[in-house]
Motif scaffolding. Sequence first.
Motif, PDB file in Angstrom:
ATOM      1  N   UNK A   1       0.838  -1.198   0.000  1.00 35.66           N
ATOM      2  CA  UNK A   1       0.000   0.000   0.000  1.00 35.66           C
ATOM      3  C   UNK A   1       0.872   1.247   0.000  1.00 35.66           C
ATOM      4  N   UNK A   2       1.807   1.316   0.957  1.00 35.71           N
ATOM      5  CA  UNK A   2       2.633   2.518   1.087  1.00 35.71           C
ATOM      6  C   UNK A   2       3.468   2.759  -0.163  1.00 35.71           C
ATOM      7  N   UNK A   3       4.003   1.709  -0.749  1.00 38.32           N
ATOM      8  CA  UNK A   3       4.848   1.866  -1.932  1.00 38.32           C
ATOM      9  C   UNK A   3       4.083   2.463  -3.108  1.00 38.32           C
ATOM     10  N   UNK A   4       2.791   2.257  -3.164  1.00 35.81           N
ATOM     11  CA  UNK A   4       2.021   2.800  -4.284  1.00 35.81           C
ATOM     12  C   UNK A   4       1.828   4.308  -4.175  1.00 35.81           C
ATOM     13  N   UNK A   5       2.248   4.917  -3.078  1.00 32.71           N
ATOM     14  CA  UNK A   5       2.114   6.367  -2.920  1.00 32.71           C
ATOM     15  C   UNK A   5       3.362   7.130  -3.332  1.00 32.71           C
ATOM     16  N   UNK A   6       4.428   6.445  -3.667  1.00 28.37           N
ATOM     17  CA  UNK A   6       5.721   7.117  -3.845  1.00 28.37           C
ATOM     18  C   UNK A   6       5.818   8.012  -5.070  1.00 28.37           C
ATOM     19  N   UNK A   7       5.346   7.593  -6.192  1.00 29.55           N
ATOM     20  CA  UNK A   7       5.517   8.396  -7.410  1.00 29.55           C
ATOM     21  C   UNK A   7       4.187   8.773  -8.029  1.00 29.55           C
ATOM     22  N   UNK A   8       3.188   8.905  -7.222  1.00 32.56           N
ATOM     23  CA  UNK A   8       1.844   9.194  -7.747  1.00 32.56           C
ATOM     24  C   UNK A   8       1.566  10.695  -7.760  1.00 32.56           C
ATOM     25  N   UNK A   9       0.713  11.093  -8.677  1.00 27.34           N
ATOM     26  CA  UNK A   9       0.255  12.474  -8.732  1.00 27.34           C
ATOM     27  C   UNK A   9      -0.759  12.716  -7.618  1.00 27.34           C
ATOM     28  N   UNK A  10      -1.052  13.961  -7.371  1.00 26.72           N
ATOM     29  CA  UNK A  10      -2.046  14.314  -6.353  1.00 26.72           C
ATOM     30  C   UNK A  10      -3.394  13.667  -6.671  1.00 26.72           C
ATOM     31  N   UNK A  11      -3.729  13.601  -7.957  1.00 30.10           N
ATOM     32  CA  UNK A  11      -4.997  12.997  -8.356  1.00 30.10           C
ATOM     33  C   UNK A  11      -5.004  11.491  -8.082  1.00 30.10           C
ATOM     34  N   UNK A  12      -3.888  10.856  -8.340  1.00 29.47           N
ATOM     35  CA  UNK A  12      -3.779   9.417  -8.073  1.00 29.47           C
ATOM     36  C   UNK A  12      -3.869   9.129  -6.580  1.00 29.47           C
ATOM     37  N   UNK A  13      -3.208   9.955  -5.777  1.00 30.27           N
ATOM     38  CA  UNK A  13      -3.265   9.788  -4.323  1.00 30.27           C
ATOM     39  C   UNK A  13      -4.702   9.951  -3.850  1.00 30.27           C
TER      40      UNK A  13
END
Length: 85
Positions: A1-13
Motif C-alpha cells: 500500500x505505502x509503496x504505491x504512494x511514492x511516485x503518484x500524482x495528487x490525483x492518483x493519491x
Amino acid sequence: IANSTTTKSAESIEHLVKEFNYIPALCNLLDCEDPQVVSVVLEGIANILSAWKDPSVNPYALAVMEVGGLDKLRSDKLQNSPNTQ
C-alpha cells in the motif's frame, strides 16, 4: 500500500485514499512490531499528506486524526523506538 504512494500524482493519491481507504489501512499498520514495516508506513503517510497542495485544511491529515493515526504517531512505542531509520 505505502509503496504505491511514492511516485503518484495528487490525483492518483486522492483516488487511492477515496477508493481504497488507504489512510485507515496505513494507520492500522503503525501497530506492527517490524520497524521496517513501520518505516515504510510512515513514508506512505507522509506521501499522502504532502500530496495535498491546497492551502486550506488538509483532509488527509483530518482523516489520519479521525482513525487514531495521530495518537499512534504520538505513542511511546513510536516516539521511543530505538530504530533510527
